[in-house]
Design an enzyme around this catalytic site. Structure first.
Site, PDB file in Angstrom:
ATOM      1  N   LYS A  51       0.839  -1.208   0.000  1.00  0.00           N
ATOM      2  CA  LYS A  51       0.000   0.000   0.000  1.00  0.00           C
ATOM      3  C   LYS A  51       0.872   1.255   0.000  1.00  0.00           C
ATOM      4  CE  LYS A  51      -3.797  -2.440   2.200  1.00  0.00           C
ATOM      5  NZ  LYS A  51      -4.405  -2.887   3.458  1.00  0.00           N
ATOM      6  N   GLN A  95      -5.020  -2.031   9.633  1.00  0.00           N
ATOM      7  CA  GLN A  95      -4.740  -3.331   9.010  1.00  0.00           C
ATOM      8  C   GLN A  95      -5.286  -4.463   9.895  1.00  0.00           C
ATOM      9  OE1 GLN A  95      -3.304  -3.819   5.874  1.00  0.00           O
ATOM     10  NE2 GLN A  95      -3.872  -5.925   6.207  1.00  0.00           N
ATOM     11  N   ASP A 118     -11.476   2.274   3.978  1.00  0.00           N
ATOM     12  CA  ASP A 118     -11.630   0.817   3.886  1.00  0.00           C
ATOM     13  C   ASP A 118     -13.103   0.423   3.773  1.00  0.00           C
ATOM     14  OD1 ASP A 118      -9.636  -1.045   3.578  1.00  0.00           O
ATOM     15  OD2 ASP A 118      -9.072  -1.113   5.690  1.00  0.00           O
TER      16      ASP A 118
END
Length: 282
Positions: A51, A95, A118
Site C-alpha cells: 500500500k 490493518q 476501507d
C-alpha cells in the site's frame, strides 16, 4: 477462456490517480493516507508495504503507525482520534486482523466515516446496502471494477459468493444486488456447496483455502473471480480455485496473483483520492 488481468487494470487506474493527485496538489491539497499496523504479522506487513509503495507511485502522502502486539486498546483509539482530527489525513486504515485483546468493532467504529477509506464503518456499510454513495470496501469495489472493465454483464445473472465475511462477502453481495443480479451467499454452514456453485454464472470465492473450488463445482462458460490468497509450504502463492483445471471451463477467470489483489490496492487509492476531493470542495 480469457484472463481478467487485475494487474494491468490497476496500473491504468494508478496512472489516472497520479494525474488527479497532480491537479489537487496545484490547489495546495495532497491526499493523505494513514495506516495503523499492530504487531508483526508477516502477511499484514507485506500488505502495508504494498500500500505504501502504491501511494508513493501515485503521489499520495502515506504514513504508517506501527504499534506493538500488546498495545492497549485505549492507545490505539487515541491514535485514531488524533488522525480523525488531522486535516491533512484523508483516509485512515487499520490493518486487520487485530490482536485478540482488541475489540475490532470498537476500533473500526472509532474511525470518522468520511475518512473510512476501507469502507468498514457501519455507516458506510449501511449506505452500500441502501444503494447510497459512500466508501465501498476496496476488495468488493475492485471486483466490480474488473468485471465492468471487461464489459461483463451483471444484471440478471446468478452470482454465487463463497465466503460471507463483513470485509468481502457481504458487501460484495450488496454491490451485485445493486447491479440487479440474483445473489447466493454461501459460507461454512452451507449444505451442498456444489449445488450452488454449479448454478453460478459468476462465481466469487473468498475463503483462503487452496483449491477449494474444483472443476466439478463450476459450470461451462462461468465467470470465476478468485479472491482468496494462500501461501503453500513450497512458497507458491495460490487462490481458492484449482486454476489449472477450472480455467478451461471458464469464459473469464482471475489469476492469483495478479487478479483481485492489485485491484484492492487500486480501489483503496481511489477511495483516498475521493476523500481528498471532498476535502478540496469544502
Amino acid at each position: 477462456m480469457q484472463i481478467l488481468d487485475g494487474k494491468a487494470l490497476a496500473q491504468q487506474i494508478e496512472t489516472e490517480i497520479k494525474s488527479e493527485v497532480g491537479v489537487l496538489s496545484q490547489k495546495g491539497i495532497t491526499p493523505g493516507l494513514a495506516v495503523i499496523l499492530v504487531g508483526n504479522d508477516p502477511a499484514s506487513q507485506s500488505y502495508v508495504n504494498m500500500k505504501a509503495k502504491a501511494c508513493k507511485r501515485t503521489g499520495i502522502y502515506s504514513i504508517t503507525h506501527e504499534m506493538p502486539e500488546n498495545i492497549a486498546q485505549d492507545s490505539l483509539l487515541q491514535t485514531i482520534t488524533m488522525l480523525n482530527a488531522n486535516p491533512n489525513i484523508d483516509g485512515i486504515l487499520v490493518q486487520l486482523p487485530l490482536p485478540k485483546h482488541i475489540d475490532t468493532t470498537a476500533v473500526l467504529e472509532a474511525i470518522a466515516p468520511h475518512k473510512d477509506v476501507d469502507g468498514f464503518h457501519p455507516f458506510n456499510m449501511g449506505r452500500i446496502f441502501a444503494n447510497l454513495a459512500g466508501f465501498v470496501p476496496a476488495t468488493p469495489m475492485g471486483v466490480l471494477s474488473l468485471l465492468k472493465h471487461y464489459k461483463i454483464e451483471i444484471q440478471g445473472k446468478n452470482v454465487v459468493i463463497v465466503g460471507a465475511s463483513n470485509i468481502v462477502g457481504k458487501p460484495l453481495g450488496a454491490l451485485f444486488l445493486n447491479e440487479n443480479a440474483t445473489i447466493t451467499l454461501c459460507h461454512i454452514y452451507t449444505q451442498d456447496l456444489i449445488a450452488h456453485t454449479k448454478n453460478a454464472d459468476i462465481l466469487c470465492v473468498a475463503v483462503g483455502k487452496p483449491n477449494l473450488i474444483t472443476k466439478e463445482m463450476v459450470k461451462q462458460g462461468a465467470i470465476v473471480v478468485d479472491i482468496g490468497i494462500s501461501k503453500l509450504p513450497s512458497g507458491q502463492i495460490v487462490g481458492d480455485v484449482d486454476f489449472e483445471n477450472v480455467a478451461p471451463l471458464c469464459e473469464f477467470i482471475t489469476p492469483v496473483p495478479g487478479g483481485v489483489g492489485p485491484m484492492t490496492i487500486a480501489s483503496l487509492l481511489q477511495n483516498t483520492l475521493k476523500s481528498a476531493k471532498l476535502r478540496a470542495n469544502h
